[in-house]
Design a protein around this motif. Structure first.
Motif, PDB file in Angstrom:
ATOM      1  N   THR A 160     -12.416  -3.638   4.083  1.00 35.43           N
ATOM      2  CA  THR A 160     -12.052  -2.439   3.318  1.00 35.43           C
ATOM      3  C   THR A 160     -10.897  -2.740   2.362  1.00 35.43           C
ATOM      4  O   THR A 160     -10.816  -2.147   1.285  1.00 35.43           O
ATOM      5  N   ALA A 161     -10.015  -3.666   2.752  1.00 34.03           N
ATOM      6  CA  ALA A 161      -8.931  -4.058   1.841  1.00 34.03           C
ATOM      7  C   ALA A 161      -9.507  -4.658   0.568  1.00 34.03           C
ATOM      8  O   ALA A 161      -9.043  -4.365  -0.542  1.00 34.03           O
ATOM      9  N   ALA A 162     -10.532  -5.485   0.701  1.00 28.77           N
ATOM     10  CA  ALA A 162     -11.165  -6.098  -0.468  1.00 28.77           C
ATOM     11  C   ALA A 162     -11.846  -5.041  -1.332  1.00 28.77           C
ATOM     12  O   ALA A 162     -11.780  -5.087  -2.568  1.00 28.77           O
ATOM     13  N   SER A 218       0.832  -1.199   0.000  1.00 28.16           N
ATOM     14  CA  SER A 218       0.000   0.000   0.000  1.00 28.16           C
ATOM     15  C   SER A 218       0.872   1.257   0.000  1.00 28.16           C
ATOM     16  O   SER A 218       0.622   2.208  -0.750  1.00 28.16           O
ATOM     17  N   LEU A 219       1.903   1.239   0.824  1.00 29.54           N
ATOM     18  CA  LEU A 219       2.824   2.373   0.864  1.00 29.54           C
ATOM     19  C   LEU A 219       3.545   2.533  -0.468  1.00 29.54           C
ATOM     20  O   LEU A 219       3.685   3.660  -0.980  1.00 29.54           O
ATOM     21  N   ILE A 233      -8.435  -1.373  -7.824  1.00 30.04           N
ATOM     22  CA  ILE A 233      -7.080  -1.316  -8.399  1.00 30.04           C
ATOM     23  C   ILE A 233      -6.550  -2.744  -8.596  1.00 30.04           C
ATOM     24  O   ILE A 233      -5.596  -3.162  -7.935  1.00 30.04           O
ATOM     25  N   PRO A 234      -7.151  -3.496  -9.514  1.00 25.61           N
ATOM     26  CA  PRO A 234      -6.828  -4.927  -9.643  1.00 25.61           C
ATOM     27  C   PRO A 234      -5.389  -5.218 -10.058  1.00 25.61           C
ATOM     28  O   PRO A 234      -4.898  -6.331  -9.816  1.00 25.61           O
ATOM     29  N   HIS A 235      -4.705  -4.266 -10.688  1.00 30.02           N
ATOM     30  CA  HIS A 235      -3.349  -4.534 -11.184  1.00 30.02           C
ATOM     31  C   HIS A 235      -2.273  -3.874 -10.325  1.00 30.02           C
ATOM     32  O   HIS A 235      -1.125  -3.740 -10.755  1.00 30.02           O
ATOM     33  N   LEU A 290      -5.197   5.851  -4.541  1.00 32.30           N
ATOM     34  CA  LEU A 290      -5.002   7.272  -4.835  1.00 32.30           C
ATOM     35  C   LEU A 290      -4.593   7.484  -6.289  1.00 32.30           C
ATOM     36  O   LEU A 290      -3.696   6.812  -6.799  1.00 32.30           O
ATOM     37  N   ARG A 291      -5.254   8.455  -6.943  1.00 33.93           N
ATOM     38  CA  ARG A 291      -4.897   8.871  -8.301  1.00 33.93           C
ATOM     39  C   ARG A 291      -4.689  10.379  -8.308  1.00 33.93           C
ATOM     40  O   ARG A 291      -5.162  11.101  -7.426  1.00 33.93           O
TER      41      ARG A 291
END
Length: 220
Positions: A191-193, A41-42, A199-201, A112-113
């Motif tokens: 929430t992780a799911a 995630s980081l 963001i599947p990739h 995040l985008r």
């Protein structure tokens, strides 16, 4: 070529040590696997920030052992203390260093985008602060045109009304506030799911899938 905006973007993060990060992902995941997911995630967050056209990138971190993807970031050590005190210290440092408008985000939104931050990436006359509220009642982003730790210090953190209380603090200080899009923080397996599906990739999704595959048989 995108212009570079006079904005300092700070990523607030913990070193991803098993048992010290993403502990709410247990017992569904072991502490070691939860730390792997946190590290991914980081990394996704750092990669997104590295590509943004900002003047300065800073990692506010709990150690000097920076992640590889933070190689081009300035390093700011977090002080000891409660979360509100550590957030406040970042904005006090920004003011002391003359960083100008400072945007602080966490490591819990790998989805995040750049467009999530569009409102504060470009000059916005008449706006004093920007806040991105999170689905759990907190906030995932906070930007101050004139950094001041006293605007955060004392706000109760990790509560269902944290975001509302922080927004109230800004408004009571006379700030003209602009809201950023609401995002979901990665906190629990649920929430992780949710975030992974967006963001599947991503590194995050690969790490989460690998962690789920390694769970002992019978673990929910």
């Amino acid at each position: 070529m995108h212009p570079t905006y006079r904005l300092t973007l700070v990523v607030m993060a913990k070193e991803c040590i098993p048992g010290q990060v993403k502990t709410r992902l247990t017992p569904a995941l072991s502490h070691a696997l939860a730390a792997d997911v946190a590290a991914a995630s980081l990394d996704d967050t750092l990669a997104t920030v590295a590509a943004l056209p900002v003047a300065r990138r800073v990692l506010a971190y709990t150690t000097d052992r920076r992640p590889a993807l933070a190689a081009g970031f300035e390093l700011l050590r977090q002080p000891d203390g409660d979360l509100d005190q550590r957030l406040a210290a970042v904005f006090d440092a920004a003011r002391g260093c003359g960083w100008g408008t400072t945007l602080l985000i966490g490591m819990d939104t790998p989805q995040l985008r750049a467009d999530h931050l569009a409102a504060c990436l470009r000059p916005a006359p008449g706006v004093d602060s920007w806040i991105g509220l999170a689905g759990d009642g907190g906030f995932w982003a906070l930007a101050l045109r004139n950094p001041d730790g006293d605007l955060i210090r004392g706000v109760p953190m990790s509560a269902s009304a944290t975001g509302a209380r922080q927004l109230e603090r800004l408004l009571r200080a006379g700030h003209r506030v602009r809201l950023l899009p609401q995002l979901t923080d990665v906190d629990t397996i649920g929430t992780a799911a949710q975030v992974s599906a967006q963001i599947p990739h991503s590194r995050f999704t690969r790490a989460l899938q690998a962690a789920l595959a390694e769970r002992p048989a019978g673990r929910p």
